[in-house]
Design an enzyme around this catalytic site. Structure first.
Site, PDB file in Angstrom:
ATOM      1  N   ARG A 133       0.854  -1.193   0.000  1.00  0.00           N
ATOM      2  CA  ARG A 133       0.000   0.000   0.000  1.00  0.00           C
ATOM      3  C   ARG A 133       0.888   1.241   0.000  1.00  0.00           C
ATOM      4  NH1 ARG A 133      -2.815   3.073   4.680  1.00  0.00           N
ATOM      5  NH2 ARG A 133      -4.075   4.488   3.458  1.00  0.00           N
ATOM      6  N   HIS A 193      -3.262  10.809   0.644  1.00  0.00           N
ATOM      7  CA  HIS A 193      -2.736  10.618   1.993  1.00  0.00           C
ATOM      8  C   HIS A 193      -2.177  11.970   2.442  1.00  0.00           C
ATOM      9  CE1 HIS A 193      -1.329   7.238   4.847  1.00  0.00           C
ATOM     10  NE2 HIS A 193      -1.044   8.372   5.464  1.00  0.00           N
ATOM     11  N   GLU A 233      -7.782   8.232   6.038  1.00  0.00           N
ATOM     12  CA  GLU A 233      -8.141   8.881   7.293  1.00  0.00           C
ATOM     13  C   GLU A 233      -8.679  10.303   7.117  1.00  0.00           C
ATOM     14  OE1 GLU A 233      -4.930   8.585  10.104  1.00  0.00           O
ATOM     15  OE2 GLU A 233      -5.062   6.416  10.185  1.00  0.00           O
ATOM     16  N   ASN A 243      -7.784   1.523   9.660  1.00  0.00           N
ATOM     17  CA  ASN A 243      -6.509   1.766  10.355  1.00  0.00           C
ATOM     18  C   ASN A 243      -6.774   1.701  11.841  1.00  0.00           C
ATOM     19  OD1 ASN A 243      -5.435   2.241   7.850  1.00  0.00           O
ATOM     20  ND2 ASN A 243      -4.968   4.401   8.205  1.00  0.00           N
ATOM     21  N   TYR A 301      -4.812   1.732  15.724  1.00  0.00           N
ATOM     22  CA  TYR A 301      -3.636   1.812  16.601  1.00  0.00           C
ATOM     23  C   TYR A 301      -3.983   1.569  18.067  1.00  0.00           C
ATOM     24  CZ  TYR A 301      -1.104   3.328  12.515  1.00  0.00           C
ATOM     25  OH  TYR A 301      -0.529   3.341  11.263  1.00  0.00           O
ATOM     26  N   GLU A 312      -3.686  -0.191   8.017  1.00  0.00           N
ATOM     27  CA  GLU A 312      -2.542   0.236   8.835  1.00  0.00           C
ATOM     28  C   GLU A 312      -2.691  -0.335  10.229  1.00  0.00           C
ATOM     29  OE1 GLU A 312      -1.684   4.451   9.202  1.00  0.00           O
ATOM     30  OE2 GLU A 312      -2.084   4.769   7.064  1.00  0.00           O
TER      31      GLU A 312
HETATM   32  C1  FCB Z   1      -1.788   7.269  10.618  1.00  0.00           C
HETATM   33  C2  FCB Z   1      -1.349   7.786   9.278  1.00  0.00           C
HETATM   34  C3  FCB Z   1      -0.007   7.288   8.847  1.00  0.00           C
HETATM   35  C4  FCB Z   1       0.967   7.212   9.996  1.00  0.00           C
HETATM   36  C5  FCB Z   1       0.370   6.496  11.172  1.00  0.00           C
HETATM   37  C6  FCB Z   1       1.298   6.352  12.354  1.00  0.00           C
HETATM   38  O1  FCB Z   1      -2.691   8.161  11.180  1.00  0.00           O
HETATM   39  O2  FCB Z   1      -2.277   7.428   8.295  1.00  0.00           O
HETATM   40  O3  FCB Z   1       0.447   8.111   7.809  1.00  0.00           O
HETATM   41  O4  FCB Z   1       1.438   8.471  10.302  1.00  0.00           O
HETATM   42  O5  FCB Z   1      -0.788   7.148  11.589  1.00  0.00           O
END
Ligand code: FCB
Length: 462
Positions: A73, A117, A162, A289, A291, A366
């Site tokens: 990607r 992006h 995002e 995505n 985290y 992500e």
């Molecule tokens: C996301 C972004 C990516 C990267 C990660 C850590 O929000 O899409 O570009 O910075 O965080």
């Protein structure tokens, strides 16, 4: 452990890795301008050189092949392929992506291309940026150009990455480019991103190979309340963060509660008849995505404040109309970003999507972690903390799939250390280390480990 056609990949983004900021006709994006504005990026760093991926393409493609990924990607730099954001395509800019896509295909790696992006051509910001309706149409035109140029070879198209960050960090809290702090403008940006997405999907469907898959990547927030008394705070944040995008994109309508919640900020008059339907274009897969989860509670008085790192005072909040919501610091452990590690949110989020949008497959576009990653005397980087993070999250995906979630792939963020937006190069997310002096690439332990995961098509049982 995973289906045989499960796509294992890594992810990067143009401004974070390419460099070559003023070469071959590329014009500045909002990130070039923002990163040059004093005080916006740690140590005043910019993406001028980044990982110099533009000039080290072959080496990086070989790293991908070495990892054994089935997909990669990447994102396309809009001002590289359409300088200034309007007019014809720039052949010299397109040539780079031709080489990238062909280089991937030659190595049996499926190209997954993100159109946006975060690097809006600066000229488009100067005439209003995403709060300005015309940007949605400019975006669709750019999508068509890319569909015509690469549509015969790209496996999956992702319109936006995002949009939450673009709208709220770019225009409300101002911690991302273009750095505006205007809540009403941020909500107009939300709408024009949604509209631009729908128009772009239609343009791509016309211009690209019918077999190409269409997607969008959302950083959906898995929101939890401290107690049941916080249900209203959860609802508010969920509406602003998730339903503001899922509603129009997948169901063709904003939840009316979004309009009520934000009525003091805007009347949403920028939503014209037919826009909500236009934002909704059938997708083949939804990019997610993830985290960490979000924890909120009801707050008596005061304003909820959050920066890119989490709550902080004295900074404009991206959380519009959430003055009575408090973002609670969650229990550790934490990554170098200060983000808590909790993979259960990923499982729950994927199961929620399965429930709310049955029939729409997802893929993790992500997931990953920043850690300090010291280099040892022999040059090795033993990033066991990253391996542990990745293992937990890959297991969390498997658990969601066991519960019925239709997940088609997992893209690790990131292939290599890169320009982490407002943090500059201070935060390292790569499984491949990039030396800031020499730009030399070195496999961290996590890269070797991930190669094993891909080869085995899964991780060992917990
Ligand atoms: C996301 C972004 C990516 C990267 C990660 C850590 O929000 O899409 O570009 O910075 O965080």
């Amino acid at each position: 452990m995973f289906p045989t056609d499960f796509l294992w990949g890594t992810a990067t983004a143009a401004y974070q890795v390419e460099g070559a900021a003023a070469e071959d006709g590329r014009t500045p994006s909002i990130w070039d301008v923002f990163s040059r504005t004093p005080g916006k990026v740690t140590r005043g760093e910019t993406g001028d050189v980044a990982c110099d991926h533009y000039h080290r393409l072959e080496e990086d493609l070989d790293i991908l092949a070495g990892l054994g990924v089935g997909a990669y990607r990447f994102s396309i730099s809009w001002p590289r392929v359409q300088p200034g954001g309007s007019g014809p395509a720039n052949p010299r800019g397109l040539a780079f992506y031709d080489r990238l896509v062909d280089g991937l295909l030659a190595r049996d790696i499926a190209p997954v291309a993100t159109l946006y992006h975060w690097d809006l051509p600066q000229e488009l910001e100067e005439v209003g940026g995403w709060p300005h309706r015309d940007t949605a149409f400019r975006f669709a035109e750019y999508a068509r150009l890319m569909g015509e140029a690469l549509g015969d070879r790209v496996h999956t198209w992702i319109t936006l990455n995002e949009p939450w960050c673009t709208a709220y960090l770019g225009y409300a809290s101002g911690v991302h480019a273009p750095g505006r702090t205007d809540a009403a403008a941020a909500l107009a940006a939300v709408h024009h991103l949604n509209l631009g997405h729908g128009l772009a999907v239609r343009a791509l469907r016309e211009a690209a190979d019918p077999a190409a898959r269409m997607s969008v990547t959302l950083n959906l927030h898995h929101v939890r309340g401290v107690s049941e008394a916080d249900a209203e705070a959860v609802r508010r944040v969920d509406t602003l963060a998730n339903l503001a995008f899922l509603g129009p994109m997948l169901d063709g309508a904003y939840p009316r509660s979004l309009f009520d919640d934000t009525a003091a900020v805007t009347d949403w008059a920028f939503v014209q008849d037919g826009d909500e339907a236009a934002a909704c274009a059938p997708l083949d897969v939804l990019g997610v995505n993830y985290y960490n989860p979000v924890l909120v509670r009801r707050r008596e008085g005061g304003a909820g404040r959050e920066t890119a790192d989490g709550p902080a005072d004295g900074v404009a909040s991206p959380w519009i109309a959430c003055q009575d919501v408090e973002f609670v610091r969650q229990p550790g452990p934490y990554t170098e970003m200060g983000w808590n590690i909790d993979e259960t949110g990923l499982t729950e989020l994927l199961l929620r999507l399965r429930r709310d949008h049955p029939g729409l497959p997802t893929m993790i576009t992500e997931n990953g972690a920043a850690f300090p990653d010291p280099v040892e005397a022999d040059g090795r980087v033993s990033d066991d903390d990253r391996i542990d993070y990745l293992r937990r999250h890959i297991r969390a995906v498997a658990e969601a799939m066991a519960g019925g979630a239709d997940v088609r792939g997992y893209f690790l963020w990131s292939l290599m250390d890169n320009f982490e937006w407002a943090h500059g190069y201070a935060k390292r997310f790569g499984v491949v280390r990039v030396d800031r002096g020499t730009l030399e690439r070195t496999w961290k332990d996590s890269a070797h480990w991930y190669r094993g995961v891909i080869a085995a098509n899964g991780v060992e049982q917990g």
